[in-house]
Design an enzyme around this catalytic site. Structure first.
Site, PDB file in Angstrom:
ATOM      1  N   ARG A  63     -43.745  -2.605 -25.442  1.00 43.75           N
ATOM      2  CA  ARG A  63     -43.430  -1.228 -25.035  1.00 43.75           C
ATOM      3  C   ARG A  63     -44.584  -0.241 -25.124  1.00 43.75           C
ATOM      4  O   ARG A  63     -44.507   0.846 -24.581  1.00 43.75           O
ATOM      5  CB  ARG A  63     -42.252  -0.705 -25.861  1.00 43.75           C
ATOM      6  CG  ARG A  63     -40.924  -1.307 -25.424  1.00 43.75           C
ATOM      7  CD  ARG A  63     -39.858  -1.099 -26.467  1.00 43.75           C
ATOM      8  NE  ARG A  63     -40.232  -1.810 -27.677  1.00 43.75           N
ATOM      9  CZ  ARG A  63     -39.491  -1.892 -28.764  1.00 43.75           C
ATOM     10  NH1 ARG A  63     -38.339  -1.279 -28.816  1.00 43.75           N
ATOM     11  NH2 ARG A  63     -39.902  -2.581 -29.806  1.00 43.75           N
ATOM     12  N   ARG A  76     -39.888  -4.013 -17.475  1.00 46.31           N
ATOM     13  CA  ARG A  76     -38.695  -4.118 -18.318  1.00 46.31           C
ATOM     14  C   ARG A  76     -37.537  -3.367 -17.661  1.00 46.31           C
ATOM     15  O   ARG A  76     -36.419  -3.855 -17.622  1.00 46.31           O
ATOM     16  CB  ARG A  76     -39.047  -3.540 -19.690  1.00 46.31           C
ATOM     17  CG  ARG A  76     -37.920  -3.256 -20.607  1.00 46.31           C
ATOM     18  CD  ARG A  76     -37.581  -4.481 -21.419  1.00 46.31           C
ATOM     19  NE  ARG A  76     -36.868  -4.077 -22.613  1.00 46.31           N
ATOM     20  CZ  ARG A  76     -35.620  -3.607 -22.606  1.00 46.31           C
ATOM     21  NH1 ARG A  76     -34.963  -3.492 -21.486  1.00 46.31           N
ATOM     22  NH2 ARG A  76     -35.052  -3.267 -23.748  1.00 46.31           N
ATOM     23  N   ASP A  99     -38.652 -14.521 -26.970  1.00 46.20           N
ATOM     24  CA  ASP A  99     -38.298 -14.025 -28.297  1.00 46.20           C
ATOM     25  C   ASP A  99     -37.822 -15.194 -29.145  1.00 46.20           C
ATOM     26  O   ASP A  99     -37.290 -16.173 -28.613  1.00 46.20           O
ATOM     27  CB  ASP A  99     -37.190 -12.968 -28.193  1.00 46.20           C
ATOM     28  CG  ASP A  99     -37.057 -12.162 -29.473  1.00 46.20           C
ATOM     29  OD1 ASP A  99     -37.896 -11.279 -29.705  1.00 46.20           O
ATOM     30  OD2 ASP A  99     -36.139 -12.451 -30.267  1.00 46.20           O
ATOM     31  N   TYR A 157     -31.232 -14.293 -38.879  1.00 48.20           N
ATOM     32  CA  TYR A 157     -30.577 -13.516 -37.819  1.00 48.20           C
ATOM     33  C   TYR A 157     -29.247 -14.144 -37.408  1.00 48.20           C
ATOM     34  O   TYR A 157     -28.272 -13.448 -37.131  1.00 48.20           O
ATOM     35  CB  TYR A 157     -31.499 -13.399 -36.596  1.00 48.20           C
ATOM     36  CG  TYR A 157     -32.678 -12.467 -36.817  1.00 48.20           C
ATOM     37  CD1 TYR A 157     -32.533 -11.097 -36.640  1.00 48.20           C
ATOM     38  CD2 TYR A 157     -33.918 -12.959 -37.203  1.00 48.20           C
ATOM     39  CE1 TYR A 157     -33.615 -10.234 -36.836  1.00 48.20           C
ATOM     40  CE2 TYR A 157     -34.996 -12.112 -37.405  1.00 48.20           C
ATOM     41  CZ  TYR A 157     -34.844 -10.748 -37.222  1.00 48.20           C
ATOM     42  OH  TYR A 157     -35.905  -9.904 -37.430  1.00 48.20           O
ATOM     43  N   ARG A 187     -47.273  -9.399 -30.514  1.00 50.45           N
ATOM     44  CA  ARG A 187     -46.597  -8.407 -29.677  1.00 50.45           C
ATOM     45  C   ARG A 187     -47.559  -7.673 -28.744  1.00 50.45           C
ATOM     46  O   ARG A 187     -47.391  -6.491 -28.466  1.00 50.45           O
ATOM     47  CB  ARG A 187     -45.840  -7.372 -30.525  1.00 50.45           C
ATOM     48  CG  ARG A 187     -44.649  -7.913 -31.252  1.00 50.45           C
ATOM     49  CD  ARG A 187     -43.464  -8.065 -30.299  1.00 50.45           C
ATOM     50  NE  ARG A 187     -42.323  -8.615 -30.996  1.00 50.45           N
ATOM     51  CZ  ARG A 187     -41.346  -7.880 -31.517  1.00 50.45           C
ATOM     52  NH1 ARG A 187     -41.337  -6.591 -31.388  1.00 50.45           N
ATOM     53  NH2 ARG A 187     -40.355  -8.467 -32.151  1.00 50.45           N
TER      54      ARG A 187
END
Ligand code: CP3
Length: 347
Positions: A30, A39, A76, A155, A26
């Site tokens: 952010r 973004r 992702d 998921y 990562r």
């Protein structure tokens, strides 16, 4: 630079490069103001992942600041089910939300044939990053990735993260035929997806099995090791020498068995793994990657330096890639990443 001279690829091919190469899970995200800006420009997260110009830019941002040895494709793990037609959105503050697959009808509604076309922008990102690296960071290697089938299936079945994937884990026991069909679909599509990334310029490939450690050993062998081994065979048939990193998070004492039975060349150590134990128990031919606590990176200072040094001390003499034990978290001060890079470069 000649590919075989890139420090990350040398380490991933079994050489004890020192000081070790590094990159951070990562590393784009952010915690970087320049990421937040792009973004916002893209709109939502899926729009960013499917915009090759912006996604390539975001991939390169951390290398410009910190000089990592690896660039990981910005995308992702859930873009694969998305590409097969599963409804997916990323809700602010909630993480990913998918239309859950709970029965054979849900699985039948997927359209694996649509995958190639829908991943095209992601593959274009790979090619753009590769060209960008040649210009800006010729010693850095490009890492492609996918989720491992079990983690992606968690998921797909649950429809969200944030819990312990009770529905998905229960399906694996209660309806192993259906769960097995989901896993097989993911094995096949993941081989295609990773080969497409490699063909576009990815020089190493990583499989994230973030939730593998939720399973007891028998299930772990069946749903993490075996599908990963099948993916490795599928890739090696075409690309016998490409470095493959497997990250079965929370595997604990099953890490050596995972390394030997899957056929990956390097294994990721999660935050809780003792690197001394891994060095003693994962056979010497395998590379190791990890495993600084992301919270130590948030804390910074002497604690960060001490943690990083103890990992370096445990890994000296091994083929090793310095990384975190899990992804960078948003509150991480960018200065702390720069400080970590200096500690690693001292070896
Ligand atoms: O820099 C990189 O590491 C490359 C890009 C990357 C992302 N996700 C970007 C991302 C990679 C390799 C991943 C892998 C991933 N995604 C995993 C496996 C690794 C792990 O962390 O365990 C998993 C389980 C996911 C699924 C996922 N994606 C979750 C649970 C979330 C929400 C949590 C969060 O951090 O927001 C995401 C969203 C996501 N993936 C973001 C990023 C940068 C944040 C999205 C945003 O900008 O709002």
């Amino acid at each position: 630079m000649d590919t075989v001279q890139k420090p990350l690829l040398r380490a991933l091919s079994g050489e004890a490069v020192w000081p070790p190469p590094f990159w951070l899970m990562r590393q784009a995200g952010r915690y970087l103001p320049e990421y937040r800006q792009l973004r916002a420009q893209a709109g939502d997260f899926i729009a960013l992942c499917t915009n090759p110009v912006l996604a390539a830019e975001v991939t390169l941002q951390p290398l410009r600041r910190f000089g990592m040895d690896g660039a990981i494709l910005f995308s992702d793990i859930l873009m694969l089910p998305w590409a097969m037609g599963q409804g997916l959105r990323y809700a602010e503050g909630e993480g990913p939300l998918l239309d859950p697959i709970r029965d054979a009808g849900g699985l039948a509604a997927l359209d694996p044939g649509a995958m190639r076309a829908r991943i095209a922008p992601i593959i274009e990102t790979v090619a753009r990053v590769k060209a960008g690296l040649a210009q800006e960071a010729p010693k850095a290697a490009l890492i492609g990735f996918a989720g491992s089938p079990f983690t992606v299936a968690c998921y797909m079945v649950e429809g969200k993260g944030g819990g312990e994937f009770a529905n998905a884990r229960r399906m694996a026991y209660a309806d192993p035929v259906l769960f097995g069909r989901i896993i097989r679909l993911l094995v096949d599509s993941t081989v295609d997806y990773l080969l497409a990334q490699a063909e576009a310029g990815a020089e190493a490939l990583m499989l994230f099995d973030s939730w593998a450690g939720l399973m007891p050993p028998g299930q772990f062998r069946r749903w993490s090791i075996e599908p990963t081994a099948a993916i490795v065979r599928g890739i090696r048939k075409v690309l016998p020498d490409i470095p493959l990193i497997g990250f079965p998070r929370l595997a604990g004492p099953l890490l050596p068995e995972y390394a030997q039975r899957t056929g990956v060349s390097t294994v990721g150590m999660d935050t809780g793994m003792d690197p001394r134990w891994a060095a003693a128990n994962v056979p010497a031919g395998f590379g190791l990657q990890g495993n600084l606590d992301p919270q130590a990176l948030v804390a910074g200072g002497a604690a960060l330096e001490a943690e990083a040094r103890s990992i370096l001390a445990a890994m000296r003499g091994r083929p090793f890639v310095f990384n975190l034990g899990h992804g960078i978290v948003p509150p991480t001060p960018p200065d702390h990443v720069a400080a970590l890079a200096r500690v690693i470069r001292m070896g």
